[in-house]
Design a protein around this motif. Sequence first.
Motif, short mmCIF file in Angstrom:
data_model
loop_
_atom_site.label_atom_id
_atom_site.label_comp_id
_atom_site.label_asym_id
_atom_site.label_seq_id
_atom_site.Cartn_x
_atom_site.Cartn_y
_atom_site.Cartn_z
N ILE A 82 81.46 63.22 14.80
CA ILE A 82 80.40 62.30 14.42
C ILE A 82 79.43 62.29 15.58
CG2 ILE A 82 81.61 60.26 15.30
CD1 ILE A 82 80.31 58.71 12.92
N GLY A 83 78.15 62.35 15.27
CA GLY A 83 77.15 62.38 16.33
C GLY A 83 75.80 61.89 15.85
N GLY B 84 75.57 54.99 14.18
CA GLY B 84 76.96 55.45 14.23
C GLY B 84 77.89 54.49 13.50
N GLY B 85 77.71 53.20 13.72
CA GLY B 85 78.53 52.20 13.04
C GLY B 85 78.33 52.24 11.53
N ALA B 86 77.08 52.41 11.11
CA ALA B 86 76.80 52.50 9.67
C ALA B 86 77.45 53.75 9.07
CB ALA B 86 75.29 52.52 9.43
N MET B 87 77.45 54.85 9.83
CA MET B 87 78.09 56.07 9.33
C MET B 87 79.60 55.88 9.22
SD MET B 87 75.88 59.33 10.78
CE MET B 87 76.55 59.24 12.41
N MET B 88 80.20 55.17 10.18
CA MET B 88 81.64 54.90 10.11
C MET B 88 81.95 54.06 8.87
SD MET B 88 83.12 56.50 12.58
CE MET B 88 84.75 55.77 12.60
N ARG B 89 81.16 53.02 8.61
CA ARG B 89 81.39 52.18 7.44
C ARG B 89 81.23 52.98 6.15
NH1 ARG B 89 78.79 48.92 10.99
NH2 ARG B 89 76.74 49.13 9.98
N TYR B 90 80.22 53.86 6.10
CA TYR B 90 80.02 54.72 4.94
C TYR B 90 81.27 55.56 4.67
CZ TYR B 90 78.43 58.86 2.36
OH TYR B 90 78.31 59.90 1.46
N LEU B 91 81.78 56.20 5.71
CA LEU B 91 82.96 57.05 5.55
C LEU B 91 84.17 56.23 5.13
CD1 LEU B 91 84.39 59.77 5.74
CD2 LEU B 91 84.73 59.30 8.19
N GLU B 92 84.40 55.11 5.80
CA GLU B 92 85.55 54.27 5.46
C GLU B 92 85.47 53.80 4.01
OE1 GLU B 92 85.37 51.19 8.40
OE2 GLU B 92 85.81 52.60 10.03
N ASP B 93 84.29 53.36 3.58
CA ASP B 93 84.11 52.90 2.19
C ASP B 93 84.37 54.04 1.21
OD1 ASP B 93 83.48 50.37 3.11
OD2 ASP B 93 81.31 50.60 2.80
N ARG B 94 83.87 55.21 1.54
CA ARG B 94 84.06 56.36 0.65
C ARG B 94 85.54 56.71 0.53
NH1 ARG B 94 81.03 62.21 0.93
NH2 ARG B 94 82.38 63.20 -0.60
N ARG C 16 86.77 51.40 19.34
CA ARG C 16 87.41 50.07 19.42
C ARG C 16 86.53 49.02 18.74
NH1 ARG C 16 88.63 51.90 24.85
NH2 ARG C 16 90.85 52.44 24.91
N SER C 17 85.22 49.06 19.00
CA SER C 17 84.31 48.08 18.40
C SER C 17 84.19 48.28 16.89
CB SER C 17 82.93 48.14 19.07
OG SER C 17 82.24 49.31 18.68
N SER C 18 84.57 49.46 16.40
CA SER C 18 84.56 49.74 14.96
C SER C 18 85.89 49.38 14.30
CB SER C 18 84.25 51.22 14.72
OG SER C 18 82.95 51.54 15.18
N GLY C 19 86.79 48.76 15.07
CA GLY C 19 88.04 48.28 14.51
C GLY C 19 89.20 49.24 14.59
N TYR C 20 89.08 50.29 15.41
CA TYR C 20 90.15 51.27 15.56
C TYR C 20 91.04 50.89 16.74
CZ TYR C 20 87.87 54.09 12.11
OH TYR C 20 87.33 54.53 10.92
#
Length: 160
Positions: A84-85, A96-106, A133-137
């Motif tokens: 991810i970049g 980056g956070g929005a992309m993580m949420r997109y992937l997690e939701d998908r 860590r801030s993304s909940g991992y």
Amino acid sequence: MIPNAVAFEHTIRPARRSDIPAIKSVVDDADLFPPEMLDDMIAGYLGKTTRDIWFVSVEGGHVLGFGYCEPERMTSGTWNLLAIGVLARHRGRGIGGAMMRYLEDRLRSGGERVLIVETMGTPAFGRTRAFYRSSGYAEEARIREFYEPGGDKVVFWKHL
């Protein structure tokens, strides 16, 4: 909205063949891996011969970032985010956070269970580890000396 933050409208969508040159620019800018590796890495996705997920964040017709994820072999519902970049000049805007949420939701909507991500344990990757860590991992594992002397592999985990 964060004070003094710049509002932006970006779209996150599946990657297209036409995005490859821009993805290579992100790969190079973020120093993720040698850009010449991209064509082979994305071939299965473009040819629909893999379940890999490639996605991009686009603003004003320009790719600002991308992500690449694949199912973890020999598991049920576990996926690994391999890259991810975001272009350096656009970092710190929440992309980056929005992309993580997109992937997690998908993944979640497809009935998947777990997303892992691996990174390096050196000081140079401190911001990367803080981002996860801030993304909940949660840091789930550390394999000492994995990448190189002093270069631990750090595995982060999140239940979807």
